[in-house]
Design an enzyme around this catalytic site. Structure first.
Site, PDB file in Angstrom:
ATOM      1  N   LYS A 333      -6.462  -1.414 -12.695  1.00 39.59           N
ATOM      2  CA  LYS A 333      -5.873  -1.492 -11.360  1.00 39.59           C
ATOM      3  C   LYS A 333      -6.812  -0.928 -10.288  1.00 39.59           C
ATOM      4  CE  LYS A 333      -1.951   0.770  -9.500  1.00 39.59           C
ATOM      5  NZ  LYS A 333      -0.575   1.192  -9.745  1.00 39.59           N
ATOM      6  N   SER A 334      -7.411   0.228 -10.551  1.00 44.03           N
ATOM      7  CA  SER A 334      -8.278   0.839  -9.532  1.00 44.03           C
ATOM      8  C   SER A 334      -9.428  -0.098  -9.183  1.00 44.03           C
ATOM      9  CB  SER A 334      -8.907   2.130 -10.035  1.00 44.03           C
ATOM     10  OG  SER A 334      -7.996   2.906 -10.727  1.00 44.03           O
ATOM     11  N   ARG A 338     -10.429  -2.168  -5.560  1.00 38.86           N
ATOM     12  CA  ARG A 338     -11.723  -1.987  -4.899  1.00 38.86           C
ATOM     13  C   ARG A 338     -12.504  -3.289  -4.829  1.00 38.86           C
ATOM     14  NH1 ARG A 338      -9.947   2.745  -6.909  1.00 38.86           N
ATOM     15  NH2 ARG A 338     -10.757   4.729  -6.125  1.00 38.86           N
ATOM     16  N   ARG A 434       4.848  10.312   0.957  1.00 29.30           N
ATOM     17  CA  ARG A 434       3.680  11.023   0.412  1.00 29.30           C
ATOM     18  C   ARG A 434       2.732  11.475   1.517  1.00 29.30           C
ATOM     19  NH1 ARG A 434       2.826   6.950  -4.401  1.00 29.30           N
ATOM     20  NH2 ARG A 434       0.722   7.741  -4.525  1.00 29.30           N
ATOM     21  N   GLN A 481      -9.247   9.571  -4.701  1.00 28.20           N
ATOM     22  CA  GLN A 481      -8.835   8.801  -3.515  1.00 28.20           C
ATOM     23  C   GLN A 481      -9.463   9.375  -2.246  1.00 28.20           C
ATOM     24  OE1 GLN A 481      -4.590   9.041  -3.647  1.00 28.20           O
ATOM     25  NE2 GLN A 481      -4.409   7.516  -5.284  1.00 28.20           N
ATOM     26  N   ASP A 627      -3.712  10.224 -19.090  1.00 29.73           N
ATOM     27  CA  ASP A 627      -2.693   9.172 -19.214  1.00 29.73           C
ATOM     28  C   ASP A 627      -2.525   8.695 -20.650  1.00 29.73           C
ATOM     29  OD1 ASP A 627      -2.048   9.151 -16.559  1.00 29.73           O
ATOM     30  OD2 ASP A 627      -3.578   7.657 -16.039  1.00 29.73           O
ATOM     31  N   LYS A 654       4.498  13.447 -14.567  1.00 31.17           N
ATOM     32  CA  LYS A 654       4.147  12.017 -14.534  1.00 31.17           C
ATOM     33  C   LYS A 654       5.447  11.222 -14.344  1.00 31.17           C
ATOM     34  CE  LYS A 654      -0.318  12.185 -15.223  1.00 31.17           C
ATOM     35  NZ  LYS A 654      -1.291  11.489 -14.405  1.00 31.17           N
TER      36      LYS A 654
END
Ligand code: NAP
Length: 751
Positions: A333-334, A338, A434, A481, A627, A654
């Site tokens: 996903k990351s 990008r 957030r 991030q 994870d 989590k």
């Protein structure tokens, strides 16, 4: 339903008093039919100037009584619904004005401003118990014969109350529609007319006009013989009632003309693109439209989709099974995020393969489309991005929406701080809670002008046209991030931007920047770049997500006879804790075909069964495998000896408290374990020991817990049933199919 009625609007409705419908056509008749079907026991009467409609209404059981005159019915009714054509509303209200006392009145007219003005003329002012409304449902048919009790079910009804509208009247009208299964929302009168002019009136106008234009060109109407599905789909609504639509265009003239002006400007742009053979412009328009249409479909299906998601999906895993073959798990996903960002800012065309089509990365994709980037796909993980260069983005027409993606919002903040135009970044309800101060503060140090909502929360309003300056920033927290955000802003800054991290964080941004030809340097815990460079398009084959691959690595590692190859797995050094830990436990893992794509290292991984032993998990591997622990605990349950984990308190915050959820589940299977505040000891069954049992496990909606216990089934001696597994589909699309493909036996049951 009657009980619900009573609760919603109190005494007014518990007596189920008489409702009068004026104008018994499709809309009025369907309302009466819907109320009857909902169990409404009060009397429903109607007044219509056409006596045959009344007769038919009674014969169909839609109304109890009625007539052609208003006077006999008004006094005894507590609620009056005006369902005549829009231009007939004024004379009906004038007649009604002398008869009403404290009745609640509402209407169903398709425009609101004109009806409000007509009511003000008829009554002197809009009565406080008159609630203007509009059901967003209908059909091309008219008359009571077309009444449909389900017409409003799952449709919206817009009410446009005024500041002084009587709240009990509003509650009653709301309950009326809710009883028919509608979703009621409220809106300002002007806004209603503008929204409807664009979403309903304009499309009808175009459909009427297109059919009429074609019909005129071919008097004998022969042309329609050859009409394809596109014509039928586009013009269905031109079969609607002409009188009703004449009334609507008369009543909502100004808003319709405004919408038509915008449309004509759009058609002119498209005409020019076609005339000039401007393929990029055409592709841009069609691509944006096609995706906007898909987005609209998702919205339409949302109720159904959410209902589906909320259903309890349960896995029933049979004991035993094999793990063999060659598979590729979904993309990271990351890196998917990008690839879109850097591809859009590059010179040239970037081809992306293996793109993870999750909601978050799709929101990023849409945001760049809104800034004028032409993006084709995604189609089976393939996306083509026509880069616009570092300074080619255009001001979006509205706020950019990034859904639930905190990563996207923080990365966007850096990238947008350096643009020439203003932008606003918004997200869904949970993202809006957030804090964004951790990126907004250092960006301000660089000279960015950013406004946030209270407490540094989204939306973020970013002022364009600022000259940023490079800074040296010591991050107070280890955050990939924040680091990425500052490096992206640094590309637009004067001088050098340096970021120091207190502990290693994922370095996907630095790697991909280098892959796109933008040099980022690194020494120790500092990464830096010089502003003013540029990016060159590069093909990206998104590596498979090692976190998803983990479930299959463990599956093969614990199953005698297993031989599985996972292709194209990302082995970024900041993510490979699971490989190191499994190897330390004695797993037979072989990495081959190692190479780099877009700066990211990838490899194929072959796993064959080998007996595992319990270990003390090295503390330096904990952050690199955070994870992956749910799956690693299953490996530990199958190792000989005890596996000890400490320093992993983060697992408690989590998607679920993963230490607790795993400890509970393992205990149900009969695997001995001791829980600690920051870790766990797991006593493995070993190769020769008795295998563990089955049982019913609660995954607490945590996808990784659900997948970990699915894998545990390979060595269980009874069925494992896992509750609350719906979230697996969003994080790992196709998990169940892949698990079956390699030889596990599981059923997915919707409860
Ligand atoms: P419809 O089927 O033609 O029904 C309207 C009925 O009202 C007809 O029976 C008509 O009789 C009667 N009528 C006309 N003037 C009257 C008067 N002065 N006194 C008593 N009755 C009178 O139309 P509809 O589709 O139900 O539409 C009704 C209203 O709903 C309109 O305001 C429209 O804007 C709104 N609406 C329609 C839709 C849709 O898709 N159809 C959707 C949302 C809202 P005659 O046949 O003798 O004229």
């Amino acid at each position: 339903m009657r009980e619900r009625h009573g609760t919603v609007c109190g005494s007014q409705v518990t007596d189920e008093s008489r409702i009068l419908i004026v104008g018994l056509g499709l809309i009025g008749g369907s309302l009466a039919a819907g109320l009857k079907a909902s169990g409404y026991a009060g009397e429903i009467v109607a007044c219509d100037r056409d006596p045959s409609e009344i007769e038919q209404g009674i014969a169909l059981g839609v109304i109890d009584a009625g007539g052609t005159e208003l006077a006999p019915w008004v006094a005894e009714s507590s609620l009056i619904v005006l369902a005549v054509p829009v231009l007939a509303m004024a004379p009906v209200m004038t007649e009604l004005a002398s008869m009403v006392s404290d009745q609640v009145i509402t209407d169903v007219g398709s425009t609101k401003q004109a009806i409000l003005q007509a009511a003000e003329r008829a009554f002197g002012r809009l009565p406080r118990r008159f609630v203007l409304g509009h059901p967003i449902a209908g059909s091309e048919k008219s008359g009571v014969a077309a009444s449909n009790p389900d017409l409003y079910r799952h449709h919206k009804v817009i009410l446009t109350p005024q500041a002084d509208t009587d709240p009990t009247a509003l509650a009653r009208v709301r309950a009326l529609w809710e009883a028919c299964g509608a979703e009621v929302l409220e809106m300002d009168v002007m806004r209603h007319d503008q929204v409807l002019a664009r979403t309903s009136h304009l499309p009808h106008l175009l459909a009427f006009s297109l059919v009429d234009t074609l019909a005129r060109q071919d008097e004998r109407l022969d042309i329609f013989r050859y009409a394809a599905g596109g014509f039928r789909d586009f013009t269905r609504i031109a079969g609607s009632d002409p009188v009703m639509w004449r009334d609507i265009f008369t009543a909502n003239r100004d808003a319709v003309l405004e919408a038509l002006d915008d449309f004509e400007a759009g058609v002119a742009r498209l005409r020019q693109a076609v005339a000039n053979g401007d393929s990029d412009a055409m592709l841009g328009i069609f691509d944006r439209a096609s995706h906007a249409r898909h987005y609209f479909d998702t919205l339409l299906n949302k109720t159904r989709y959410q209902a589906m998601e909320q259903r309890n999906v349960r896995y029933r895993v049979s004991p035993g099974g094999q793990v063999t073959g060659t598979i590729r798990v979904p993309g990271d996903k990351s890196i998917s995020h990008r690839s879109i960002m850097l591809g859009a800012l590059s010179e040239g065309v970037t081809q992306v393969e293996g793109f993870l089509e999750g909601e978050d990365s799709l929101a990023t994709l849409q945001a760049f489309r809104e800034m004028g980037v032409v993006i084709e796909g995604p189609h089976q993980g393939r996306v083509t991005i026509h880069g616009v260069g570092m300074h080619g983005l255009k001001k979006p027409a509205g706020p950019l929406y990034v859904g639930n993606a905190g990563t996207a919002m923080r990365l966007f903040a850096g990238l947008l701080a350096g643009q020439a135009f203003d932008t606003e970044l918004t997200g869904d309800a949970s993202l809006t809670k957030r804090p964004m101060g951790r990126v907004a503060d250092p960006l301000r140090e660089m000279g960015a002008v950013i406004e946030t909502a209270e407490g540094g929360r989204p939306p973020l309003r970013i002022k364009g046209g600022q000259q940023l300056k490079g800074i040296t920033y010591d991050m107070p927290m280890a955050s990939a991030q924040v680091k990425s955000c500052l490096l992206l802003a640094g590309m637009y800054a004067e001088g050098e931007t340096r970021v120091r991290e207190p502990a290693p964080t994922r370095d996907h941004t630095e790697r991909m920047l280098n892959g796109f030809g933008y040099p980022v340097s690194r020494a120790g815990d500092v990464a830096w770049l010089q502003g003013g460079g540029h990016l060159t398009a590069a093909p990206i084959d998104v590596p498979s997500d090692i976190s998803s691959a983990t479930f299959f690595l463990v599956a093969a590692a614990i199953t005698p006879g297993a031989d599985l190859t996972l292709e194209h797995v990302g082995i970024n050094p900041t993510r490979v804790g699971v490989i190191n830990i499994l190897k330390a436990m004695g797993a037979d893992l072989e990495l081959f075909d190692e190479h780099e794509v877009g700066g990211e290292p990838v490899a194929n991984i072959r796993v064959r069964y080998a007996p595992l032993k319990g270990i003390e998990i090295p503390s330096d591997q904990v952050p690199l495998a955070i994870d992956e622990f749910p799956a690693l605990f299953v490996a530990a349950a199958n190792a000989s000896g005890t596996t000890r984990l400490r320093g992993a308190e983060e697992l408690r915050v989590k998607e679920s408290d993963r230490l607790q959820s795993m400890a509970d589940g393992l205990a149900i299977l009969g695997v001995e374990n001791t829980l600690y505040e920051d870790g766990i000891d797991i006593v493995g069954k070993g190769e020769d020991g008795p295998s563990y049992g089955g049982g019913r496990i609660d995954s607490h909606g945590d996808h990784r817990i659900a997948m970990a216990f699915t894998v545990a089934g390979l060595r269980a001696n009874d069925h494992i049933v896992i509750d609350d597994c719906a979230n697996v589909a969003t994080s790992f699309p196709g998990f169940v199919d892949l698990a079956r493909r390699v030889g596990m036996t599981l059923e997915e049951v919707s409860a």
